[in-house]
Design a protein around this motif. Structure first.
Motif, PDB file in Angstrom:
ATOM      1  N   TYR A 145       0.795  -1.221   0.000  1.00 58.21           N
ATOM      2  CA  TYR A 145       0.000   0.000   0.000  1.00 58.21           C
ATOM      3  C   TYR A 145       0.833   1.279   0.000  1.00 58.21           C
ATOM      4  CZ  TYR A 145      -4.213  -2.721   0.998  1.00 58.21           C
ATOM      5  OH  TYR A 145      -5.261  -3.594   0.920  1.00 58.21           O
ATOM      6  N   ALA A 146       1.982   1.273   0.656  1.00 61.40           N
ATOM      7  CA  ALA A 146       2.762   2.505   0.820  1.00 61.40           C
ATOM      8  C   ALA A 146       3.191   3.066  -0.534  1.00 61.40           C
ATOM      9  CB  ALA A 146       3.979   2.242   1.694  1.00 61.40           C
ATOM     10  N   GLN A 147       2.939   4.342  -0.745  1.00 60.22           N
ATOM     11  CA  GLN A 147       3.299   5.007  -1.994  1.00 60.22           C
ATOM     12  C   GLN A 147       4.581   5.822  -1.859  1.00 60.22           C
ATOM     13  OE1 GLN A 147       1.634   4.472  -4.798  1.00 60.22           O
ATOM     14  NE2 GLN A 147       0.101   3.183  -3.775  1.00 60.22           N
ATOM     15  N   SER A 148       4.867   6.286  -0.668  1.00 60.19           N
ATOM     16  CA  SER A 148       6.046   7.121  -0.444  1.00 60.19           C
ATOM     17  C   SER A 148       7.268   6.243  -0.182  1.00 60.19           C
ATOM     18  CB  SER A 148       5.805   8.057   0.755  1.00 60.19           C
ATOM     19  OG  SER A 148       6.979   8.778   1.064  1.00 60.19           O
ATOM     20  N   HIS A 149       8.229   6.265  -1.089  1.00 58.30           N
ATOM     21  CA  HIS A 149       9.451   5.477  -0.915  1.00 58.30           C
ATOM     22  C   HIS A 149      10.273   6.004   0.261  1.00 58.30           C
ATOM     23  CE1 HIS A 149       8.763   3.243  -4.602  1.00 58.30           C
ATOM     24  NE2 HIS A 149       8.551   4.382  -5.250  1.00 58.30           N
ATOM     25  N   ARG A 150      10.185   7.293   0.517  1.00 60.39           N
ATOM     26  CA  ARG A 150      10.917   7.854   1.656  1.00 60.39           C
ATOM     27  C   ARG A 150      10.374   7.311   2.970  1.00 60.39           C
ATOM     28  NH1 ARG A 150      11.491  14.242   1.779  1.00 60.39           N
ATOM     29  NH2 ARG A 150      12.609  13.672  -0.141  1.00 60.39           N
ATOM     30  N   LEU A 151       9.045   7.179   3.067  1.00 55.93           N
ATOM     31  CA  LEU A 151       8.440   6.629   4.276  1.00 55.93           C
ATOM     32  C   LEU A 151       8.827   5.163   4.457  1.00 55.93           C
ATOM     33  CD1 LEU A 151       6.482   6.873   6.682  1.00 55.93           C
ATOM     34  CD2 LEU A 151       4.625   6.263   5.105  1.00 55.93           C
ATOM     35  N   VAL A 152       8.837   4.419   3.373  1.00 57.51           N
ATOM     36  CA  VAL A 152       9.212   3.004   3.448  1.00 57.51           C
ATOM     37  C   VAL A 152      10.662   2.865   3.908  1.00 57.51           C
ATOM     38  CG1 VAL A 152       9.547   0.896   2.112  1.00 57.51           C
ATOM     39  CG2 VAL A 152       7.519   2.321   1.721  1.00 57.51           C
ATOM     40  N   ARG A 153      11.548   3.701   3.354  1.00 52.67           N
ATOM     41  CA  ARG A 153      12.955   3.638   3.762  1.00 52.67           C
ATOM     42  C   ARG A 153      13.118   4.033   5.229  1.00 52.67           C
ATOM     43  NH1 ARG A 153      13.869   6.082  -1.376  1.00 52.67           N
ATOM     44  NH2 ARG A 153      14.051   8.115  -0.337  1.00 52.67           N
TER      45      ARG A 153
END
Length: 286
Positions: free
Chosen positions: A97-105
């Motif tokens: 679901y996560a769209q923000s790669h920065r948030l995932v990192r």
């Protein structure tokens, strides 16, 4: 290329590396067999029905570890019931679901950081946060909440890696047939990543079963026999804590080795049970 690989120097290097791999594998197997064999050699002769079916009585001069066995099972059950849904749902969000790669990192970095923190620090934080700030008493609940924070990165990491092994074409095929996002995850992604999820659960159970430092601060060192609900808010020593107390404080090494045998048996039974449940769930989904 085939002629180069057949040169004596290449063959010598290949044989040397193969021999080194066999030697390393043999050393690991020998250490494992020696460790398990020595624990069984020292512990099995000291096992008795009285030891595993009673509690310690200083008046009668007897030692029993039934409260510690039950406390260990209580903490495993409570911790896994809390951490598995949280860890699996967090991994699904990060991977699906996560769209923000920065948030995932950022979240992945936090998970990796939590993995490397010593357990004694988790115990200190658990004591300050759950016991002093929340007002919980030393017991299974405070210990379980502390262990949830400890094993949460293990569940998330293994589940996330397992979700990544599912081909994207399977997701696209399910969506093309009219399946919704969550229906696709529930019927296609999760069943095919069950092995990795179970692996994470097994590793988490292993760490929970073998943890002692954090539980000394949060679960306590009580040796009394309590039921599940009463143990939540009363000092309850697990098998690992009892092993430390008997070996380090009282010098009862025979009892400590007997506890070690029981710990290995509990870990083996729980691992086999987890694999059996995962296999049946996969067959049911198929």
């Amino acid at each position: 290329m085939s002629q180069i690989n057949r040169t004596p120097a290449r063959r010598a290097k290949s044989v040397t590396l193969k021999i080194l791999m066999y030697i390393c594998a043999g050393i690991v197997c020998i250490l494992l067999v020696f460790l398990i064999g020595y624990i069984c050699f020292r512990g099995i002769p000291n096992l008795s029905w009285q030891l595993v079916s009673s509690q310690t009585s200083y008046i009668q001069g007897t030692i029993g570890i039934l409260p510690n066995i039950l406390n260990t099972l209580y903490i495993i059950l409570t911790s896994m019931v809390i951490v598995v849904p949280i860890g699996v749902c967090a991994a699904i969000y990060l991977n699906e679901y996560a769209q923000s790669h920065r948030l995932v990192r950022l979240i992945s970095f936090a998970v990796e950081t939590l993995t490397g923190i010593p357990s004694i620090l988790f115990g200190l934080v658990g004591m300050l946060f759950f016991v002093q700030m929340w007002g919980l008493r030393e017991g299974v609940l405070a210990g379980s909440l502390t262990l949830v924070i400890m094993v949460l990165p293990t569940i998330i990491s293994n589940t996330q890696e397992s979700l990544k092994t599912v081909p994207d074409s399977w997701r696209e095929g399910a969506l093309a047939l009219g399946s919704g996002k969550w229906h696709m995850i529930r019927t296609v992604v999760l069943p095919n990543s069950m092995d990795g999820i179970v692996t994470g659960c097994i590793l988490a159970i292993g760490r929970i079963t073998g943890e002692s430092a954090a539980l000394l601060f949060t679960a306590g060192i009580g040796m009394e026999l309590n039921n599940y609900f009463h143990s939540m808010t009363s000092s309850s020593a697990t098998l690992t804590v009892a092993l430390y107390l008997y070996a380090g404080e009282q010098g009862e090494f025979d009892v400590a080795f007997a506890i070690a045998v029981i710990l290995m048996a509990i870990t083996l039974i729980l691992n086999l049970a987890a694999k059996l449940v995962a296999r049946r769930m996969k067959r049911k989904d198929d």
